[in-house]
Design an enzyme around this catalytic site. Structure first.
Site, mmCIF file in Angstrom:
data_model
loop_
_atom_site.group_PDB
_atom_site.id
_atom_site.type_symbol
_atom_site.label_atom_id
_atom_site.label_comp_id
_atom_site.label_asym_id
_atom_site.label_seq_id
_atom_site.Cartn_x
_atom_site.Cartn_y
_atom_site.Cartn_z
ATOM 1 N N GLU A 19 0.837 -1.197 0.000
ATOM 2 C CA GLU A 19 0.000 0.000 0.000
ATOM 3 C C GLU A 19 0.875 1.253 0.000
ATOM 4 O O GLU A 19 1.824 1.344 0.752
ATOM 5 C CB GLU A 19 -0.905 -0.020 1.243
ATOM 6 N N CYS A 34 6.140 4.587 9.073
ATOM 7 C CA CYS A 34 6.707 3.833 7.945
ATOM 8 C C CYS A 34 8.182 4.118 7.642
ATOM 9 O O CYS A 34 8.971 3.184 7.542
ATOM 10 C CB CYS A 34 5.886 4.101 6.693
ATOM 11 N N LYS A 44 8.266 -1.682 -2.323
ATOM 12 C CA LYS A 44 7.631 -0.886 -1.264
ATOM 13 C C LYS A 44 8.694 -0.293 -0.337
ATOM 14 O O LYS A 44 8.666 0.899 -0.025
ATOM 15 C CB LYS A 44 6.645 -1.768 -0.477
HETATM 16 P P1 NAD Z 1 -1.958 -0.430 12.590
HETATM 17 O O1 NAD Z 1 -1.158 -0.737 13.795
HETATM 18 O O2 NAD Z 1 -2.712 0.852 12.508
HETATM 19 O O3 NAD Z 1 -3.026 -1.609 12.339
HETATM 20 C C1 NAD Z 1 -2.723 -2.949 12.405
HETATM 21 C C2 NAD Z 1 -3.909 -3.686 13.019
HETATM 22 O O4 NAD Z 1 -3.673 -5.086 12.937
HETATM 23 C C3 NAD Z 1 -4.158 -3.377 14.488
HETATM 24 O O5 NAD Z 1 -5.465 -2.876 14.665
HETATM 25 C C4 NAD Z 1 -3.967 -4.736 15.204
HETATM 26 O O6 NAD Z 1 -4.839 -4.929 16.304
HETATM 27 C C5 NAD Z 1 -4.264 -5.696 14.085
HETATM 28 N N1 NAD Z 1 -3.682 -7.037 14.279
HETATM 29 C C6 NAD Z 1 -2.424 -7.380 14.625
HETATM 30 N N2 NAD Z 1 -2.286 -8.704 14.656
HETATM 31 C C7 NAD Z 1 -3.487 -9.229 14.318
HETATM 32 C C8 NAD Z 1 -3.958 -10.556 14.164
HETATM 33 N N3 NAD Z 1 -3.172 -11.608 14.346
HETATM 34 N N4 NAD Z 1 -5.257 -10.732 13.818
HETATM 35 C C9 NAD Z 1 -6.066 -9.670 13.630
HETATM 36 N N5 NAD Z 1 -5.665 -8.400 13.740
HETATM 37 C C10 NAD Z 1 -4.386 -8.178 14.088
HETATM 38 O O7 NAD Z 1 -0.947 -0.552 11.373
HETATM 39 P P2 NAD Z 1 -1.049 0.194 9.951
HETATM 40 O O8 NAD Z 1 -0.493 1.572 10.061
HETATM 41 O O9 NAD Z 1 -2.392 -0.009 9.395
HETATM 42 O O10 NAD Z 1 0.003 -0.641 9.103
HETATM 43 C C11 NAD Z 1 -0.266 -1.960 8.689
HETATM 44 C C12 NAD Z 1 0.777 -2.378 7.681
HETATM 45 O O11 NAD Z 1 0.681 -1.522 6.523
HETATM 46 C C13 NAD Z 1 2.228 -2.243 8.155
HETATM 47 O O12 NAD Z 1 2.987 -3.279 7.596
HETATM 48 C C14 NAD Z 1 2.662 -0.899 7.581
HETATM 49 O O13 NAD Z 1 4.048 -0.840 7.396
HETATM 50 C C15 NAD Z 1 1.940 -0.879 6.260
HETATM 51 N N6 NAD Z 1 1.674 0.467 5.739
HETATM 52 C C16 NAD Z 1 1.250 1.470 6.554
HETATM 53 C C17 NAD Z 1 0.964 2.729 6.021
HETATM 54 C C18 NAD Z 1 0.491 3.845 6.897
HETATM 55 O O14 NAD Z 1 0.424 4.958 6.410
HETATM 56 N N7 NAD Z 1 0.165 3.638 8.148
HETATM 57 C C19 NAD Z 1 1.094 2.953 4.645
HETATM 58 C C20 NAD Z 1 1.515 1.903 3.842
HETATM 59 C C21 NAD Z 1 1.794 0.663 4.386
HETATM 60 C C1 UDX Z 2 4.729 7.504 3.707
HETATM 61 C C2 UDX Z 2 4.738 7.440 2.181
HETATM 62 O O1 UDX Z 2 4.608 8.762 1.647
HETATM 63 C C3 UDX Z 2 3.598 6.557 1.680
HETATM 64 O O2 UDX Z 2 3.685 6.414 0.267
HETATM 65 C C4 UDX Z 2 3.712 5.195 2.338
HETATM 66 O O3 UDX Z 2 2.657 4.359 1.932
HETATM 67 C C5 UDX Z 2 3.711 5.318 3.845
HETATM 68 O O4 UDX Z 2 4.782 6.205 4.253
HETATM 69 P P1 UDX Z 2 3.300 8.838 5.511
HETATM 70 O O5 UDX Z 2 4.392 8.442 6.437
HETATM 71 O O6 UDX Z 2 1.902 8.569 5.890
HETATM 72 O O7 UDX Z 2 3.520 8.137 4.081
HETATM 73 O O8 UDX Z 2 3.384 10.420 5.210
HETATM 74 P P2 UDX Z 2 4.374 11.307 4.313
HETATM 75 O O9 UDX Z 2 3.572 12.328 3.650
HETATM 76 O O10 UDX Z 2 5.267 10.501 3.473
HETATM 77 O O11 UDX Z 2 5.241 12.048 5.432
HETATM 78 C C6 UDX Z 2 6.189 11.352 6.245
HETATM 79 C C7 UDX Z 2 6.948 12.342 7.098
HETATM 80 O O12 UDX Z 2 7.827 13.134 6.293
HETATM 81 C C8 UDX Z 2 6.041 13.335 7.841
HETATM 82 O O13 UDX Z 2 6.541 13.579 9.121
HETATM 83 C C9 UDX Z 2 6.139 14.577 6.971
HETATM 84 O O14 UDX Z 2 5.843 15.747 7.669
HETATM 85 C C10 UDX Z 2 7.596 14.505 6.547
HETATM 86 N N1 UDX Z 2 7.902 15.258 5.308
HETATM 87 C C11 UDX Z 2 7.264 14.933 4.151
HETATM 88 C C12 UDX Z 2 8.873 16.259 5.336
HETATM 89 O O15 UDX Z 2 9.466 16.540 6.387
HETATM 90 N N2 UDX Z 2 9.162 16.910 4.164
HETATM 91 C C13 UDX Z 2 8.557 16.624 2.987
HETATM 92 O O16 UDX Z 2 8.886 17.257 1.974
HETATM 93 C C14 UDX Z 2 7.571 15.606 2.977
#
Ligand code: NAD
Ligand code: UDX
Length: 464
Positions: A162, A277, A221
């Site tokens: 994602e 992330c 990713k």
């Molecule tokens: P999060 O902590 O917000 O959510 C994860 C959820 O999974 C939690 O609610 C937890 O209770 C649940 N969980 C854990 N183990 C479980 C199990 N065995 N069965 C059922 N539920 C379970 O995490 P997130 O930010 O959504 O990230 C999830 C993944 O996506 C990570 O690998 C992260 O690196 C990736 N990712 C995150 C972002 C972002 O912006 N947050 C963007 C891209 C990718």
């Molecule tokens: C990032 C990636 O952008 C996204 O594609 C991936 O799926 C998850 O990780 P996120 O961490 O949610 O997303 O936000 P992002 O907008 O990337 O910002 C990350 C951090 O960098 C924040 O603290 C932001 O304020 C900072 N940032 C971003 C800067 O300091 N300068 C910039 O120019 C851009």
């Protein structure tokens, strides 16, 4: 196999919004989102759309349209697995804080638990989609767990990382730059890829759906996040030179970014990147390179993290030095705790690290954020484990009123770029502050010249 029902294990920042958008765009699919956390699921089911566990502009509207139509949130994981032809795994993959790889490797225990549940429950063929960010070759381990503990059913494992960013998740999901799908190049693998392509093709143009082998997808990713974070560390390193030479980092970033080969995005100098992330994924890349014996590669990427830590420390030191070398028992106001604007997520926010350094040097922090409460701030500080929670509680106070937060304060420190900070009555704030009134703008969002006219001393990132 025709996919009619899908489920997503993990109802967090990724699982919730992604599945809500899939449900909205694919009314013919039934979408079950499941989680072990009852509290989270209850919040997703909350009647009050302001109480959803994730704050994202536009999310409440999507949930309102799809929830209980073809989008369902539940803790019944086994039933959701059983019912689905396609299962997404979107659980957390945090940096390991124990054992082999501690501090760098991704902790895959939650992913493995999901694979074991899927293997145990499944009675019919399933497509298992890695949505979580995972180290390259994790699909191999997932496939092994599925095949060796399953009931003899066929599992196809796909990687579909994602790319949404928090704060713009819904916009990003509606109009993705690309959707990446990795799968085995076998007949069954290709069929599984095409099932997932068909789902996204309901709203994403086909030319933006890029299919690859599984390993390229998993690795891409980590690489995408590493490249984005590298740009921020690059410009932040230059901000230090700017502060010493009267160059202006915003002018430098604009000049450099106007080269179409470089581009203007992700060149905004800041107090350092935060979020769940960037740091986690780069440390994971560092660990993978190290494990492969590629020490130079590992060290190259590690530097991106080291510059980020340096930027946070440099900013905190600047505050201390500018307040005459001592902040002991001085009140300092922090505006912003979330790691960026338009999110309630505080994971790895620079606010935590800056507040920690200021508290360590004796300051009393008064913090305000439009979407983060005191409990969250204190738990973030406690998680650093640098002092007892009693001391954190005394040193950090949450102020729900930003003006009250400034009363008799020695400095205002901007950590998050919330729009509302720009629109504050800064003359009023000037009158409330101890003099000389100082602002440390960690995001360069304020109009420096206007504030100087009011009487402020203002310190910006990358400007002298
Ligand atoms: P999060 O902590 O917000 O959510 C994860 C959820 O999974 C939690 O609610 C937890 O209770 C649940 N969980 C854990 N183990 C479980 C199990 N065995 N069965 C059922 N539920 C379970 O995490 P997130 O930010 O959504 O990230 C999830 C993944 O996506 C990570 O690998 C992260 O690196 C990736 N990712 C995150 C972002 C972002 O912006 N947050 C963007 C891209 C990718
Ligand atoms: C990032 C990636 O952008 C996204 O594609 C991936 O799926 C998850 O990780 P996120 O961490 O949610 O997303 O936000 P992002 O907008 O990337 O910002 C990350 C951090 O960098 C924040 O603290 C932001 O304020 C900072 N940032 C971003 C800067 O300091 N300068 C910039 O120019 C851009």
């Amino acid at each position: 196999m025709k996919v009619k029902t899908i489920c997503c294990i993990g109802a967090g920042y990724v699982g919730g919004p992604t599945m809500a958008v899939i449900a909205l765009k694919c009314p013919h699919l039934k979408v079950n989102v499941v989680d072990i956390s009852k509290e989270r699921i209850d919040a997703w089911n909350s009647k009050d759309l302001n109480s959803l566990p994730v704050y994202e502009p536009g999310l409440a509207d999507v949930v309102k349209k799809a929830r209980n139509r073809n989008l369902f949130f539940s803790t019944d994981i086994d039933n959701a697995i059983d019912e689905s032809e396609m299962i997404f795994i979107a659980v957390n993959t945090p940096t390991k804080n124990y054992g082999e790889g501690k501090g760098k490797a991704a902790d895959l225990k939650y992913v493995e638990l999901c694979a074991r549940s899927i293997a145990r429950v499944s009675k019919s063929d399933k497509i298992v989609v890695e949505k979580s960010t995972l180290p390259v070759r994790t699909a191999e381990a997932v496939q092994t767990v599925l095949d060796s503990t399953g009931n003899g059913v066929n599992f196809e494992v796909l990687s579909n990382p994602e790319f949404l960013a928090e704060g713009t998740a819904i916009e990003d999901l509606f109009k993705s730059d690309r959707v990446l799908i990795g799968g085995q190049q076998s007949k069954n693998g290709k069929r599984a890829i095409s099932e997932l392509v068909n789902i996204y093709a309901n709203w994403i143009p086909r030319e933006k759906i890029y299919t690859t082998n599984v390993w390229s997808s998993e690795l891409s990713k980590l690489v995408a996040n590493a490249f984005l974070a590298q740009r921020i560390s690059s410009i932040n390193s230059i901000s230090a030179i700017c502060e010493a030479t009267e160059a202006d980092v915003e002018e430098v970033a604009t000049a450099v970014g106007m080269d179409s080969r470089i581009g203007s995005k992700f060149l905004k100098s800041s107090v350092g990147f935060g979020g769940s992330c960037f740091q986690k994924d780069i440390l994971n890349l560092v660990y993978i390179a190290q494990s492969l014996g590629l020490n130079q590669v590992s060290e190259y990427w590690h530097q991106v993290i080291k510059i980020n830590d340096y930027q946070r420390q440099r900013f905190a030191k600047k505050i201390m030095n500018s307040l005459f070398g001592t902040i002991s028992e001085k009140k300092i106001t922090l505006f912003g705790w979330a790691f960026k604007k338009n999110t309630n997520d505080t994971r790895e926010s620079s606010a935590i690290y800056v507040a920690d350094m200021l508290i360590e040097n004796g300051a009393n922090i008064c913090a305000y954020d439009p979407k983060v409460n005191e409990q969250q701030m204190l738990s973030d500080l406690d998680n650093l484990n640098n002092r007892t929670s009693d001391i954190n509680k005394t040193a950090l106070n949450f102020c729900p009123d930003p003006y009250e937060a400034c009363k008799n304060s020695h400095a205002v420190v901007i950590i998050t770029e919330w729009d509302e900070f720009i629109n504050y009555d800064w003359s009023k704030i000037y009158n409330l502050l101890s003099k000389p009134a100082k602002i440390f703008d960690g995001r360069n969002i304020l109009d420096k010249e206007k504030l100087k006219v009011i009487g402020f001393e203002i310190y910006s990132i990358g400007k002298s």
